[in-house]
Design an enzyme around this catalytic site. Structure first.
Site, PDB file in Angstrom:
ATOM      1  CG  ASP A 231      -1.931  -1.074   1.260  1.00  0.00           C
ATOM      2  OD1 ASP A 231      -2.024  -1.806   0.263  1.00  0.00           O
ATOM      3  OD2 ASP A 231      -2.649  -1.201   2.264  1.00  0.00           O
ATOM      4  CG  ASP A 387     -11.333  -1.753  -0.691  1.00  0.00           C
ATOM      5  OD1 ASP A 387     -10.404  -2.560  -0.562  1.00  0.00           O
ATOM      6  OD2 ASP A 387     -11.268  -0.771  -1.448  1.00  0.00           O
TER       7      ASP A 387
HETATM    8  O1  1PR Z   1     -10.475   2.931  -5.074  1.00  0.00           O
HETATM    9  O2  1PR Z   1      -9.610   2.351  -7.318  1.00  0.00           O
HETATM   10  O3  1PR Z   1      -8.683   4.298  -6.075  1.00  0.00           O
HETATM   11  O4  1PR Z   1      -8.211   1.975  -5.383  1.00  0.00           O
HETATM   12  C1  1PR Z   1      -7.659   2.220  -4.129  1.00  0.00           C
HETATM   13  C2  1PR Z   1      -7.038   0.945  -3.667  1.00  0.00           C
HETATM   14  O5  1PR Z   1      -6.364   1.240  -2.458  1.00  0.00           O
HETATM   15  C3  1PR Z   1      -8.047  -0.147  -3.385  1.00  0.00           C
HETATM   16  O6  1PR Z   1      -7.546  -1.333  -3.908  1.00  0.00           O
HETATM   17  C4  1PR Z   1      -8.110  -0.239  -1.860  1.00  0.00           C
HETATM   18  O7  1PR Z   1      -8.187  -1.590  -1.444  1.00  0.00           O
HETATM   19  C5  1PR Z   1      -6.765   0.331  -1.451  1.00  0.00           C
HETATM   20  N1  1PR Z   1      -6.837   1.116  -0.208  1.00  0.00           N
HETATM   21  C6  1PR Z   1      -7.445   2.315  -0.050  1.00  0.00           C
HETATM   22  N2  1PR Z   1      -7.252   2.744   1.206  1.00  0.00           N
HETATM   23  C7  1PR Z   1      -6.531   1.833   1.848  1.00  0.00           C
HETATM   24  C8  1PR Z   1      -6.084   1.884   3.240  1.00  0.00           C
HETATM   25  O8  1PR Z   1      -5.488   0.951   3.758  1.00  0.00           O
HETATM   26  N3  1PR Z   1      -6.344   3.004   3.893  1.00  0.00           N
HETATM   27  N4  1PR Z   1      -5.579  -0.317   1.257  1.00  0.00           N
HETATM   28  C9  1PR Z   1      -6.272   0.795   0.963  1.00  0.00           C
HETATM   29  C10 1PR Z   1      -6.117  -1.493   1.152  1.00  0.00           C
HETATM   30  C11 1PR Z   1      -5.834  -3.618   1.716  1.00  0.00           C
HETATM   31  C12 1PR Z   1      -4.930  -4.629   1.274  1.00  0.00           C
HETATM   32  C13 1PR Z   1      -3.989  -5.004   2.356  1.00  0.00           C
HETATM   33  C14 1PR Z   1      -4.523  -6.303   2.838  1.00  0.00           C
HETATM   34  C15 1PR Z   1      -3.544  -7.157   3.551  1.00  0.00           C
HETATM   35  N5  1PR Z   1      -5.214  -2.362   1.648  1.00  0.00           N
HETATM   36  O9  1PR Z   1      -4.287  -4.313   0.106  1.00  0.00           O
HETATM   37  O10 1PR Z   1      -2.745  -5.002   1.852  1.00  0.00           O
HETATM   38  O11 1PR Z   1      -5.646  -6.026   3.677  1.00  0.00           O
HETATM   39  O12 1PR Z   1      -3.131  -6.581   4.715  1.00  0.00           O
HETATM   40  P1  1PR Z   1      -2.651  -7.477   5.931  1.00  0.00           P
HETATM   41  O13 1PR Z   1      -1.996  -8.686   5.366  1.00  0.00           O
HETATM   42  O14 1PR Z   1      -1.664  -6.603   6.635  1.00  0.00           O
HETATM   43  O15 1PR Z   1      -3.865  -7.773   6.751  1.00  0.00           O
HETATM   44  P2  1PR Z   1      -9.314   2.959  -5.955  1.00  0.00           P
END
Ligand code: 1PR
Length: 532
Positions: A231, A387
């Site tokens: 991320d 999500d």
């Molecule tokens: O909506 O098309 O602009 O895409 C934004 C992207 O960014 C989406 O794929 C969304 O999942 C991701 N995203 C947005 N905000 C966050 C955040 O964390 N604040 N991250 C975010 C999402 C989720 C996973 C993470 C897993 C594993 N992160 O990618 O890596 O949950 O984590 P873990 O193994 O530590 O539990 P758009």
């Protein structure tokens, strides 16, 4: 002279990167006569069968290519570069292939297996090959929905078979002509070795067309993929960093967590055996991603050094910039592909697209980001990043959404829940459930689902198996389970319980709590197929 036949229908950047990495220079085929002048010719077919043949015709390449191939001169076809050697394909009925090899290319049956066949699988060599002999035990990266079957008519051509529900041809060879269904440019060290041999070896000694041994048993097994996810966002100092949240909150005491530099971490995961790397530009929903040059630079640099598939997500939707210039979602995706992505992932925009799809009564109008990008780059290049968050109810009748009985009761002892889609990094919940979302996206042409869980994200409590099970049953495209991995056993429990193709984790890899190799050892100990 090493010549690349790029007919402009898609992304061949990773092939260029692999060859450059090995220290070779490429020239481009620009005119029909360049084909017969080539000393070694690489044909990385991309896009659809019909488009590829159309481009070859338009450029006058068909006859010189047939003559080059018929003479058995050094040729390396990749993916569609293998399929176009056959007579035709179900993908584009009525379009004639190059017709060098007898047979028609068919579509995999998605009732039996996820389609596309996406991921790492083995090869069973049917004859000696200067290119593949040393790689016979390695797994290679495949991504395709169509395959050619071995028949009595084409058996002399078959160099290797792979099994995905049924055996299919994964390599053909005749004199110095070789074509591969898999992608050596995405098959890590084993793939680079194949390129090296093609580029440097004396191919004149390659055996002629001869089927000299029965393919070895046992059948090959597709490996479960382990994906490292980064991320990425700009921190308060303005540096692009890898961060990681708990339930999507990436700040600790008000400060964005900084877990390292994106390219360095991605390279580390590649060396440690990640089967794929994903970059999520997590704040791109509010900024214009093409203005984010450091992020594009990260992708460019990563793709020069990493030879497994790279996915990038964040901000894929139409934009109007400050000067009033309009960019389509396809323009944004195209820039990501040009910068080195093999797949793009769409998050927020996919939810809005699915809502419109449902409002139209379950039809697309061809204009959505999913349809446009899939049309140009292929379904396999379009990942939907989901999500979801649990919404608990006492009684399934309290909601019109797809509801399950849950073994993890809600805060007030609720026994049922549905999974609500969110947008803008989980900030906004929508009146759409995950099943409605993934079914709509698959119908519109998405090729894979990346299934996060806001409830489990960063928790280390294991994957949300109830959520994953529900989504697995709703689609036939590959599913990547994500969020909550805390131990190697969480991965074995996931694959034992649900037939998903891949698992993704972030926190445990960033914090060096569990190395990727330890996850793979645990899977192997549980008899779950992995790539070494
Ligand atoms: O909506 O098309 O602009 O895409 C934004 C992207 O960014 C989406 O794929 C969304 O999942 C991701 N995203 C947005 N905000 C966050 C955040 O964390 N604040 N991250 C975010 C999402 C989720 C996973 C993470 C897993 C594993 N992160 O990618 O890596 O949950 O984590 P873990 O193994 O530590 O539990 P758009």
């Amino acid at each position: 002279m090493i010549s690349l036949l790029d007919y402009g229908a898609g992304n061949v950047r990773s092939v260029r990167n692999a060859i450059t990495r090995l220290g070779f220079e490429l020239t481009e085929i620009e005119r029909p006569e360049d084909i017969l002048r080539a000393q070694r010719l690489i044909f990385p077919g991309v896009g659809a069968f019909g488009t590829a043949m159309h481009c070859l015709h338009q450029r006058g390449y068909i006859e010189p290519l047939r003559a080059y191939l018929a003479a058995g001169r050094p040729f390396l076809g990749i993916c569609l570069g293998l399929q176009t050697l056959f007579e035709g394909s179900e993908e584009s009925p009525g379009v004639e292939g190059l017709g060098l090899i007898p047979g028609q290319v068919r579509r995999f049956d998605d009732q039996a297996r996820s389609v596309p066949h996406m991921g790492w699988n083995g090869i069973r060599l049917c004859k000696d090959s200067p290119l593949l002999d040393e790689q016979a035990d390695a797994k290679m990266y495949f991504v395709h929905s169509y395959y050619a079957a071995a028949t009595a008519d084409n058996r002399d051509w078959v160099l290797a078979l792979t099994d995905y529900g049924q055996p299919f041809i994964s390599a053909v060879q005749y004199q110095a002509v070789t074509a591969l269904q898999f992608h050596p440019e995405k098959s890590a060290a084993a793939g680079l070795e194949i390129f090296k041999r093609f580029l440097a070896a004396d191919l004149s000694t390659a055996p002629a067309r001869r089927h000299n041994k029965p393919p070895p048993a046992p059948q090959t097994q597709p490996a479960k993929r382990i994906i490292a996810c980064l991320d990425v966002r700009t921190n308060d100092q303005g540096d692009l960093v890898v961060t990681k949240g708990d339930q999507y909150d990436v700040r600790e005491r008000g400060v964005v967590r900084n877990l390292g530099k994106p390219v360095d971490l991605a390279q580390r995961y590649y060396q440690e055996g990640a089967d794929e790397i994903a970059f999520l530009n997590i704040t791109a929903f509010r900024d214009f991603p093409l203005a984010d040059q450091p992020m594009l630079e990260v992708l460019r640099r990563a793709s020069e050094a990493i030879f497994v598939p790279l996915t990038i997500g964040g901000g894929i939707r139409a934009f109007t910039d400050n000067e009033g210039q309009v960019y389509s979602a396809l323009d944004v995706a195209a820039e990501y592909f040009r910068s080195g992505a093999d797949k793009i992932s769409i998050g927020s925009e996919a939810v809005l697209i699915a809502e419109q799809y449902r409002a139209r009564g379950g039809t697309g109008d061809g204009s959505s980001a999913i349809e446009q990008i899939a049309r140009v780059y292929g379904n396999q290049a379009v990942v939907i990043s989901v999500d979801p968050r649990r919404v608990y109810v006492d009684n399934p009748k309290d909601t019109t959404h797809h509801c399950i009985h849950t073994e993890q009761p809600g805060p007030n002892g609720e026994t049922h829940c549905w999974f609500q889609c969110t947008i803008r990094g989980g900030r906004e919940g929508r009146d759409l459930d995950v099943i409605e979302l993934v079914a709509a996206c698959q119908a519109l042409g998405a090729g894979e689902i990346l299934l996060n869980s806001i409830d489990r994200d960063g928790s280390g409590h294991g994957f949300d198996l109830e959520l994953i099970q529900q989504v697995r049953q709703a689609v036939t495209i590959p599913v990547i389970a994500s969020s909550g991995a805390g131990t190697p056993e969480h991965f074995t429990a996931l694959f034992a319980a649900v037939d998903v193709e891949a698992a993704l984790a972030a926190g445990i890899f960033h914090r060096r709590e569990v190395p990727i190799r330890q996850v793979k050892s645990a899977l192997r100990a549980a008899d779950i197929e992995t790539r070494d």
